[in-house]
Design a protein around this motif. Structure first.
Motif, PDB file in Angstrom:
ATOM      1  N   CYS A   1       4.731   5.309   2.857  1.00 40.71           N
ATOM      2  CA  CYS A   1       4.439   3.953   3.291  1.00 40.71           C
ATOM      3  C   CYS A   1       4.225   3.988   4.805  1.00 40.71           C
ATOM      4  CB  CYS A   1       5.620   3.049   2.935  1.00 40.71           C
ATOM      5  SG  CYS A   1       5.589   1.409   3.674  1.00 40.71           S
TER       6      CYS A   1
ATOM      7  N   PHE B   1       7.100   8.935  -2.357  1.00 43.54           N
ATOM      8  CA  PHE B   1       6.243   7.826  -1.954  1.00 43.54           C
ATOM      9  C   PHE B   1       6.059   7.879  -0.448  1.00 43.54           C
ATOM     10  CE2 PHE B   1       8.461   6.393  -5.766  1.00 43.54           C
ATOM     11  CZ  PHE B   1       7.399   6.005  -6.556  1.00 43.54           C
TER      12      PHE B   1
ATOM     13  N   SER C   1       7.899   8.565   4.493  1.00 45.55           N
ATOM     14  CA  SER C   1       7.961   9.236   3.195  1.00 45.55           C
ATOM     15  C   SER C   1       9.384   9.165   2.661  1.00 45.55           C
ATOM     16  CB  SER C   1       7.529  10.695   3.382  1.00 45.55           C
ATOM     17  OG  SER C   1       7.588  11.385   2.185  1.00 45.55           O
TER      18      SER C   1
ATOM     19  N   GLU D   1       0.811  -1.215   0.000  1.00 42.00           N
ATOM     20  CA  GLU D   1       0.000   0.000   0.000  1.00 42.00           C
ATOM     21  C   GLU D   1       0.846   1.268   0.000  1.00 42.00           C
ATOM     22  OE1 GLU D   1      -3.424   0.055   2.491  1.00 42.00           O
ATOM     23  OE2 GLU D   1      -3.508  -2.133   2.550  1.00 42.00           O
TER      24      GLU D   1
ATOM     25  N   LYS E   1       1.890   4.714  -1.454  1.00 44.34           N
ATOM     26  CA  LYS E   1       1.135   5.720  -2.204  1.00 44.34           C
ATOM     27  C   LYS E   1       2.057   6.831  -2.686  1.00 44.34           C
ATOM     28  CE  LYS E   1      -3.026   4.752   0.315  1.00 44.34           C
ATOM     29  NZ  LYS E   1      -3.843   5.059   1.432  1.00 44.34           N
ATOM     30  N   GLU E   2       1.688   7.414  -3.829  1.00 45.23           N
ATOM     31  CA  GLU E   2       2.431   8.558  -4.344  1.00 45.23           C
ATOM     32  C   GLU E   2       2.035   9.800  -3.558  1.00 45.23           C
ATOM     33  OE1 GLU E   2       2.294   9.039  -8.574  1.00 45.23           O
ATOM     34  OE2 GLU E   2       2.609   6.908  -8.912  1.00 45.23           O
ATOM     35  N   THR E   3       3.010  10.648  -3.307  1.00 42.36           N
ATOM     36  CA  THR E   3       2.799  11.883  -2.562  1.00 42.36           C
ATOM     37  C   THR E   3       3.841  12.895  -3.013  1.00 42.36           C
ATOM     38  OG1 THR E   3       2.506  12.776  -0.319  1.00 42.36           O
ATOM     39  CG2 THR E   3       4.287  11.183  -0.617  1.00 42.36           C
TER      40      THR E   3
END
Length: 88
Positions: A36, A34, A41, A7, A9-11
């Motif tokens: 997690c 990313f 980050s 899981e 995620k792009e950020t």
């Protein structure tokens, strides 16, 4: 990428970066990153490389110590030939 968590995620992430000549640091905002829950980050290795190369090869915004990732990537490349001619 860093762990087995699926899981990720792009950020975006804001980071300080030391200039290639080591004389100063700049604050780069909104860098694609990313996140997690296990790792936190982070930036990919490719992103680290792209920023290092851009800081070396591009004209940084004059007088600014803080700029966005998009500003850095859209900056013109340095004209190294003009530098060589002015030194002669």
């Amino acid at each position: 990428m860093w762990c087995d968590n699926t899981e990720v995620k792009e950020t975006t992430k804001d980071c300080y970066w030391i200039l290639p000549d080591g004389t100063d640091a700049v604050h780069i905002l909104e860098i694609p990153a990313f996140t997690c829950v296990n790792c936190g980050s982070y930036l990919s290795d490719e992103m680290n490389h792209d920023i290092d190369m851009s800081l070396y090869a591009r004209e940084l915004p004059k007088g600014k110590k803080e700029f966005t990732y998009k500003e850095l990537m859209s900056a013109q490349y340095k004209n190294i030939f003009a530098l060589k001619q002015s030194e002669s």
